[in-house]
Design a protein around this motif. Structure first.
Motif, mmCIF file in Angstrom:
data_model
loop_
_atom_site.group_PDB
_atom_site.id
_atom_site.type_symbol
_atom_site.label_atom_id
_atom_site.label_comp_id
_atom_site.label_asym_id
_atom_site.label_seq_id
_atom_site.Cartn_x
_atom_site.Cartn_y
_atom_site.Cartn_z
ATOM 1 N N LYS A 160 0.854 -1.030 0.123
ATOM 2 C CA LYS A 160 -0.020 -0.007 -0.177
ATOM 3 C C LYS A 160 0.886 1.094 -0.067
ATOM 4 C CE LYS A 160 -3.786 -2.436 0.248
ATOM 5 N NZ LYS A 160 -4.779 -2.351 -0.952
ATOM 6 N N ASN A 161 0.553 2.090 -0.883
ATOM 7 C CA ASN A 161 1.441 3.287 -0.838
ATOM 8 C C ASN A 161 1.266 4.278 0.217
ATOM 9 O OD1 ASN A 161 2.278 2.632 -3.574
ATOM 10 N ND2 ASN A 161 0.435 3.491 -4.631
ATOM 11 N N ASN A 162 2.513 5.085 0.327
ATOM 12 C CA ASN A 162 1.964 6.195 1.567
ATOM 13 C C ASN A 162 1.091 7.260 1.022
ATOM 14 O OD1 ASN A 162 3.339 7.634 3.871
ATOM 15 N ND2 ASN A 162 3.516 9.313 2.143
ATOM 16 N N GLY A 163 0.321 7.274 2.124
ATOM 17 C CA GLY A 163 -0.910 8.203 2.134
ATOM 18 C C GLY A 163 -2.167 7.423 1.376
ATOM 19 N N GLU A 164 -2.091 6.233 0.936
ATOM 20 C CA GLU A 164 -3.305 5.423 0.427
ATOM 21 C C GLU A 164 -4.270 5.198 1.470
ATOM 22 O OE1 GLU A 164 -4.223 1.415 -2.078
ATOM 23 O OE2 GLU A 164 -2.154 2.041 -1.762
ATOM 24 N N THR A 165 -5.580 5.192 1.073
ATOM 25 C CA THR A 165 -6.634 4.851 2.257
ATOM 26 C C THR A 165 -7.484 4.010 1.192
ATOM 27 O OG1 THR A 165 -6.855 7.218 3.112
ATOM 28 C CG2 THR A 165 -8.731 5.785 3.332
ATOM 29 N N PHE A 166 -7.823 2.825 2.282
ATOM 30 C CA PHE A 166 -8.285 1.750 1.480
ATOM 31 C C PHE A 166 -9.441 1.014 2.593
ATOM 32 C CE2 PHE A 166 -4.683 0.419 3.094
ATOM 33 C CZ PHE A 166 -4.638 -0.979 3.771
ATOM 34 N N ARG A 167 -10.270 0.130 2.107
ATOM 35 C CA ARG A 167 -11.089 -0.528 3.050
ATOM 36 C C ARG A 167 -10.667 -2.085 3.146
ATOM 37 N NH1 ARG A 167 -15.645 1.873 4.561
ATOM 38 N NH2 ARG A 167 -16.553 -0.155 4.660
ATOM 39 N N ASP A 168 -10.792 -2.653 4.340
ATOM 40 C CA ASP A 168 -10.616 -3.959 4.632
ATOM 41 C C ASP A 168 -11.866 -4.507 4.844
ATOM 42 O OD1 ASP A 168 -9.638 -6.693 4.914
ATOM 43 O OD2 ASP A 168 -8.926 -6.015 7.247
ATOM 44 N N GLU A 169 -12.751 -5.313 4.144
ATOM 45 C CA GLU A 169 -14.179 -5.701 4.404
ATOM 46 C C GLU A 169 -14.930 -4.132 5.004
ATOM 47 O OE1 GLU A 169 -14.259 -8.797 6.920
ATOM 48 O OE2 GLU A 169 -13.210 -10.174 5.638
ATOM 49 N N CYS A 170 -15.176 -4.294 6.380
ATOM 50 C CA CYS A 170 -16.215 -3.042 6.641
ATOM 51 C C CYS A 170 -15.099 -2.100 7.431
ATOM 52 C CB CYS A 170 -17.036 -3.477 7.500
ATOM 53 S SG CYS A 170 -16.642 -4.258 9.210
ATOM 54 N N ASN A 171 -13.819 -2.355 7.617
ATOM 55 C CA ASN A 171 -12.712 -1.300 8.282
ATOM 56 C C ASN A 171 -12.342 -0.723 7.327
ATOM 57 O OD1 ASN A 171 -12.750 -2.074 11.138
ATOM 58 N ND2 ASN A 171 -12.125 -4.050 10.187
ATOM 59 N N LEU A 172 -11.717 0.681 7.979
ATOM 60 C CA LEU A 172 -11.137 1.625 6.891
ATOM 61 C C LEU A 172 -9.637 1.461 7.425
ATOM 62 C CD1 LEU A 172 -11.576 4.039 4.979
ATOM 63 C CD2 LEU A 172 -11.690 5.576 6.939
ATOM 64 N N CYS A 173 -8.834 1.875 6.426
ATOM 65 C CA CYS A 173 -7.343 1.563 6.709
ATOM 66 C C CYS A 173 -6.692 2.780 5.893
ATOM 67 C CB CYS A 173 -6.861 0.377 6.402
ATOM 68 S SG CYS A 173 -7.444 -1.091 6.949
ATOM 69 N N THR A 174 -5.485 3.205 6.549
ATOM 70 C CA THR A 174 -4.737 4.095 5.847
ATOM 71 C C THR A 174 -3.212 3.912 6.371
ATOM 72 O OG1 THR A 174 -4.401 6.802 5.430
ATOM 73 C CG2 THR A 174 -4.677 5.879 7.661
ATOM 74 N N CYS A 175 -2.517 4.200 5.111
ATOM 75 C CA CYS A 175 -0.924 3.989 5.280
ATOM 76 C C CYS A 175 -0.181 5.358 5.387
ATOM 77 C CB CYS A 175 -0.464 3.270 4.084
ATOM 78 S SG CYS A 175 1.435 3.099 4.071
ATOM 79 N N PHE A 176 0.807 5.657 6.189
ATOM 80 C CA PHE A 176 1.235 6.628 6.538
ATOM 81 C C PHE A 176 2.684 6.404 7.040
ATOM 82 C CE2 PHE A 176 2.862 9.999 9.673
ATOM 83 C CZ PHE A 176 3.229 11.037 8.763
ATOM 84 N N SER A 177 3.633 6.542 6.212
ATOM 85 C CA SER A 177 5.317 6.526 6.654
ATOM 86 C C SER A 177 5.392 5.178 7.054
ATOM 87 C CB SER A 177 5.582 7.454 7.389
ATOM 88 O OG SER A 177 7.062 7.525 7.510
ATOM 89 N N GLY A 178 4.906 4.107 6.322
ATOM 90 C CA GLY A 178 4.972 2.582 7.130
ATOM 91 C C GLY A 178 4.167 2.151 8.172
ATOM 92 N N GLU A 179 3.210 3.227 8.458
ATOM 93 C CA GLU A 179 2.423 2.938 9.848
ATOM 94 C C GLU A 179 0.940 2.740 9.325
ATOM 95 O OE1 GLU A 179 0.814 5.236 13.622
ATOM 96 O OE2 GLU A 179 1.054 6.358 11.814
ATOM 97 N N LEU A 180 0.634 1.572 9.548
ATOM 98 C CA LEU A 180 -0.804 0.939 8.896
ATOM 99 C C LEU A 180 -1.717 1.136 10.106
ATOM 100 C CD1 LEU A 180 -2.398 0.184 6.415
ATOM 101 C CD2 LEU A 180 -1.850 -2.267 7.473
ATOM 102 N N THR A 181 -2.610 2.235 9.659
ATOM 103 C CA THR A 181 -3.641 2.497 10.887
ATOM 104 C C THR A 181 -5.077 2.006 10.328
ATOM 105 O OG1 THR A 181 -2.480 4.437 11.463
ATOM 106 C CG2 THR A 181 -4.869 4.239 12.302
ATOM 107 N N CYS A 182 -5.621 0.971 11.000
ATOM 108 C CA CYS A 182 -7.060 0.503 10.565
ATOM 109 C C CYS A 182 -7.857 0.377 11.887
ATOM 110 C CB CYS A 182 -6.849 -0.847 10.172
ATOM 111 S SG CYS A 182 -5.810 -1.091 8.737
ATOM 112 N N THR A 183 -9.156 0.596 11.393
ATOM 113 C CA THR A 183 -10.190 0.295 12.744
ATOM 114 C C THR A 183 -10.365 -1.113 13.306
ATOM 115 O OG1 THR A 183 -11.973 0.407 11.123
ATOM 116 C CG2 THR A 183 -11.534 2.303 12.007
#
Length: 1001
Positions: free
Chosen positions: A590-613
């Motif tokens: 996943k590219n830096n700054g990319e926001t995507f969905r994992d089923e019903c969860n929202l995820c975003t990538c920032f500088s190697g840090e993956l943040t998901c609900t």
């Protein structure tokens, strides 16, 4: 004794990163904290040493924690410090902003120095090392040099300031027998020692300003006369004069207006400084800190370089603006960068009226526009006049067209108005005309027989439209007809659009008039600010911190600066650069700054840090199979939005059990399992609800201080979230900032300090209100917290879900498969014809727009390094600043922290009887916040607090054309029995925090 020991160790103890945290220990001693902060901002090692040496005069010896902090900040460097640090090159290692750079500097590791100490960020250290090398070359060139000669020579290279005439005289005098030293000094000072920033140096015009002060104003007059004849730089002079003469912007400092005006006028007349060799110094870059951030969005290296050059302009150098426009401004690939630049110049604002040519744009109260004004209206008319000649001139493209008086004249008028008025798309704030509209009008009206015609309509529109498929765009069809609102209405008002304040002031909607019960209360207030760079019109509010890009424009590299009382950014500190790293997710990149969905969860990538609900994702309750299997009583009622309703359970499969624990972020989690799921280890958890834990027992304050409880919730889970502050027993609470609070007896106090000194219990923040006089009924908020009154919930920025204490337990179905909210009676929704939204964790629908926001813990940690108080960002700060972006008086912002790791922001109409127009305006305000976060606009990325917000998704309530019939009691009961797992989402994730059992406080 402690102070004496500290003085000996000061020079080896303080680094910028440590000094900030040490300054926090002197919070109640203004002079000490002020001089400590000045020490932190000083970049000249010699002057830093002087500030260290003078610090005991301002900081009392009984500040044990303060002195201990300084003593242990950097053990091991004391052996490098002698009688004066300017004699030793290793004192330059005091200057770097990172520990890695300081270590490499002290241990003389050239390879590591270049790697860990970028010259663009650590220029003061490199200049210091160059000066010491020059000092060794000149002042120790021969063992026969006298001590006086060596000393006078060393003084020349001891500071970044330009050598004074007296310094040169001393070298000539004491080194007369050592001409090689004199020659060496003359040769090297022009190459090594930078010219001083002279601005206000000893000029007759500036000295005359001191006479403008009253004769009895001795301290200010003496400081003025002394400092203006010193070798201090302009920034140091201003800081010194503000300390002695007060803030020039303060209302109680009007008697010195003549002095300040004279000083600023004389500064403007001051000629450019001249270096020792008689040539002027190189021009200082003029940074536009807001627009410079947009350069990182460039897709091509050419546009990035031109953008950086354009917004780091140098005095006297003319930039090739036309080249930038031709290469980048109309390049569809660079639409993200150009949209960002437009956000700085003309941010999207709600509403448009008062146009005489583009009349179809009038009365658009619920749409966003960049430039709705008479100037743009005239510009659109000029476009039409020009196009009537049969040719449209654009960079790199010439479009021949037919007579627009006969070929779709209304469409051409709409195009001219769109180009000038610039309506914004909801999701991206782009102002690009949709490609199908572009192709259609060129096919019908382009002059294919003209010799100028070289491209087909499709080729032309390909050059003018964004390359992405399904990219947000502006449809012309809406503006071929007038607005559905036929006249100007006062149902929605925008006091700050256009901005009624001065250029150096920011506008705030005054939302507290009704609470103060004041006559003739102004609809807005003007707040002074500092430009985000000396070439920027973007303002940072006085007293707040901002992220400013480094001069090189390198992506992810920022300084953290403070806007002080002089309306100029100061106390800047270089932050560690954030590299744009990719993230790995389930085997995919996943590219830096990319926001995507994992089923019903929202995820975003920032500088190697993956943040998901952390939400579990059960099957949708909208499926026919599910609805057929459920009892009829659990079906969704008519007044609840049902786009993609889902059942929710606690994150990580945690049991639906309420066993509260308090995290180090001061947030109450329903049980230890949920806390661990969100990243808190057992060592950072305390049993019980956070509200039941007294942070002042035992008292953490000194013996002569009183502990004041100040509860807040922090976003970071790695740092302690301090819930108190200390006040000296002898200090009057009235000296603190006015921040009214109401006690449980409905008595008002100026601040928390006054309330607790009077031994009263806090009911809620803000002015006391008659409708919340005790005894007032308890209410349950949409976040599952029980509040003592409606006022208490509103002061916490929480919407009331229903009357009474919270009854619902957990999320989803109960263990006996009964609806979670079966015993809840929901209030009547306003307006009645609104299809409301059930916020995550609530039981009842509300006519409020919702924005779900993900934030980065990594960004919070980076920002915290530059925050002088070294405190974590709080939930209250986030909502306070987000609230400023709501431009409609009739709408307000509320919010809370989801149990599944994101922020829930709610925007709703706060009038007694919300109208359809007001609800639609609030919906658009929420969608505007979503777009500002997702596009990374400089108004968010520049802010120390909002820059941590990385991704957002919104959903809005809908309105029927006619009001529904009054809701019957049986229907209300059906709503109350609704399982809040039937929560609607359009795009966002659905997160339902745990509700409290009956009796929860």
């Amino acid at each position: 004794m402690l102070v004496l020991l500290s003085t000996l160790w000061l020079a080896c103890a303080v680094f910028r990163s440590q000094a900030i945290s040490c300054c926090r220990s002197a919070t109640d001693f203004g002079a000490c904290k002020h001089h400590c902060n000045e020490l932190e901002s000083e970049t000249d090692v010699s002057l830093r040493y002087e500030k260290l040496r003078d610090l005991p005069a301002y900081c009392p010896g009984h500040l044990i924690s303060f002195w201990r902090c300084l003593n242990v900040s950097n053990p091991g460097i004391s052996k490098y410090i002698g009688t004066h640090p300017s004699n030793y090159a290793k004192t330059c290692c005091l200057l770097p902003s990172t520990e890695e750079c300081r270590i490499a500097c002290r241990e003389r590791r050239p390879a590591d120095l270049k790697k860990t100490c970028p010259e663009a960020e650590e220029g003061s250290m490199y200049r210091c090392l160059d000066r010491h090398q020059a000092s060794r070359n000149c002042c120790s060139s021969s063992p026969q040099i006298s001590q006086k000669c060596r000393r006078s020579c060393q003084v020349v290279f001891s500071s970044e300031l330009q050598p004074s005439i007296q310094m040169g005289t001393n070298v000539q005098k004491f080194c007369a027998k050592h001409q090689q030293v004199v020659s060496c000094v003359k040769r090297l000072t022009s190459d090594v020692v930078p010219c001083a920033e002279q601005g206000l140096d000893s000029k007759p015009e500036a000295l005359k300003c001191c006479t403008k002060l009253n004769s009895d104003d001795t301290i200010c007059r003496r400081t003025c006369q002394k400092d203006l004849q010193s070798q201090k730089s302009a920034s140091m002079l201003i800081s010194s004069l503000v300390a002695a003469c007060g803030n020039p912007l303060a209302k109680n400092n009007l008697e010195r207006d003549e002095f300040w005006n004279c000083l600023l006028a004389s500064s403007a007349k001051t000629p450019a400084p001249v270096c020792p060799n008689g040539t002027p110094p190189p021009p200082k870059p003029r940074i536009d800190g807001a627009r410079l951030q947009c350069c990182s969005k460039a897709k091509t290296s050419v546009c990035w370089e031109q953008c950086v050059q354009r917004y780091t302009r140098k005095r006297g150098k003319v930039q090739n603006w036309r080249k930038f426009d031709e290469s980048c401004t109309y390049n569809p690939k660079e639409i993200s960068m150009m949209n960002c630049l437009a956000d700085v110049t003309e941010p999207c604002q709600l509403g448009c009226s008062g146009l005489s040519f583009c009349t179809n744009f009038n009365n658009r109260h619920t749409e966003l526009f960049r430039s709705c004004n008479s100037k743009s209206d005239f510009g659109a008319k000029s476009h039409m006049q020009e196009w009537k000649k049969g040719v449209i001139h654009m960079p790199n493209i010439v479009i021949p067209i037919r007579d627009i008086k006969k070929c779709l004249p209304e469409t051409w008028k709409a195009i001219a108005c769109v180009l000038q008025i610039k309506p914004c798309s909801v999701k991206s704030h782009r102002s690009t005309i949709c490609k199908p509209d572009c192709v259609q009008i060129l096919k019908q009206c382009s002059n294919s027989s003209a010799t100028l015609a070289a491209l087909s309509p499709e080729e032309v529109c390909k050059e003018l439209s964004p390359p992405e498929k399904k990219a947000p765009c502006i449809s012309l069809q809406e503006y071929l007809v007038p607005s559905k609102y036929t006249d100007i209405t006062d149902e929605v008002t925008h006091p700050c659009n256009p901005n009624p304040c001065k250029e150096n002031q920011d506008c705030d909607i005054n939302r507290s008039c009704y609470g103060a019960l004041l006559d003739r209360c102004q609809s807005h207030t003007c707040v002074p600010g500092c430009p985000l760079g000396d070439a920027s019109s973007f303002l940072v509010r006085v007293g707040e911190y901002a992220r400013v890009p480094v001069v090189s424009g390198r992506e992810g590299c920022f300084r953290m600066c403070h806007c002080d009382g002089t309306s100029k950014l100061s106390n800047c500190r270089i932050l560690e650069c954030i590299e744009p790293k990719e993230c790995r997710f389930k085997g995919k990149v996943k590219n830096n700054g990319e926001t995507f969905r994992d089923e019903c969860n929202l995820c975003t990538c920032f500088s190697g840090e993956l943040t998901c609900t952390k939400r579990n994702c059960p099957e949708s309750v909208l499926s026919p199979e599910y609805n057929a299997s459920r009892p009829k009583r659990n079906r969704t009622p008519d007044n609840v939005s049902t786009d993609t309703d889902t059942i929710s359970t606690l994150p990580c499969g945690c049991k639906n059990v309420y066993n509260p624990v308090c995290g180090s972020d001061a947030k109450t989690y329903p049980n230890p399992c949920v806390a661990r799921c969100l990243g808190l280890p057992p060592t950072r958890l305390t049993k019980g609800n956070c509200a039941s834990i007294d942070p002042c027992e035992p008292s953490p304050c000194a013996a002569d201080e009183k502990c004041i409880v100040e509860r807040k919730t922090c976003l970071s889970i790695t740092d302690l979230c301090v819930q108190y502050y200390c006040v000296s027993e002898g200090k009057y609470c009235s000296d603190l900032q006015l921040d009214p609070v109401c006690d449980s007896e409905n008595n008002q106090h100026p601040n928390l300090c006054s309330l607790q000194f009077n031994r009263k219990t806090l009911a809620y923040r803000g002015f006391c209100k008659d409708e919340c006089k005790p005894p007032s009924p308890a209410v349950c908020g949409v976040n599952g917290e029980t509040y003592s009154s409606t006022c208490a919930a509103r002061s916490a920025r929480v919407i009331v879900d229903y009357q009474g204490r919270c009854k619902a337990v957990g999320t989803g179905l109960n263990h006996d498969d009964k609806p979670r909210c079966e015993s809840v009676t929901c209030p009547e929704i306003k307006p009645l014809h609104c299809k409301g939204i059930v916020p995550p964790g609530a039981c009842c629908p509300h006519c409020a727009a919702e924005v779900r926001v993900l934030y980065s813990l990594k960004q919070l940690a980076y920002n915290r390094e530059g925050f002088s108080r070294y405190e974590s960002v709080t939930l209250e700060q986030v909502f306070q600043i987000l609230r400023r972006h709501i431009s409609t008086t009739e709408c307000d912002l509320f919010g809370y922290h989801s149990v599944e790791g994101d922020l829930v922001v709610l925007v709703m109409a706060v009038t007694a009887k919300p109208t359809k127009l007001q609800v639609e305006a609030c919906n658009r305000e929420a969608q505007k916040i979503e777009a500002l976060i997702d596009t990374g606009t400089p108004s968010f990325t520049s802010d120390m607090v909002l820059s941590a917000l990385k991704a957002a998704r919104s959903r809005v309530p809908t309105l029927s054309n006619k009001p529904d019939k009054p809701v019957s009691d049986s229907h209300k009961n059906k709503v109350s029995r609704l399982n809040s797992a039937l929560t609607a989402t359009v795009l966002p994730i659905v997160m339902l925090p745990v509700m409290l059992r009956t009796g929860r406080s």
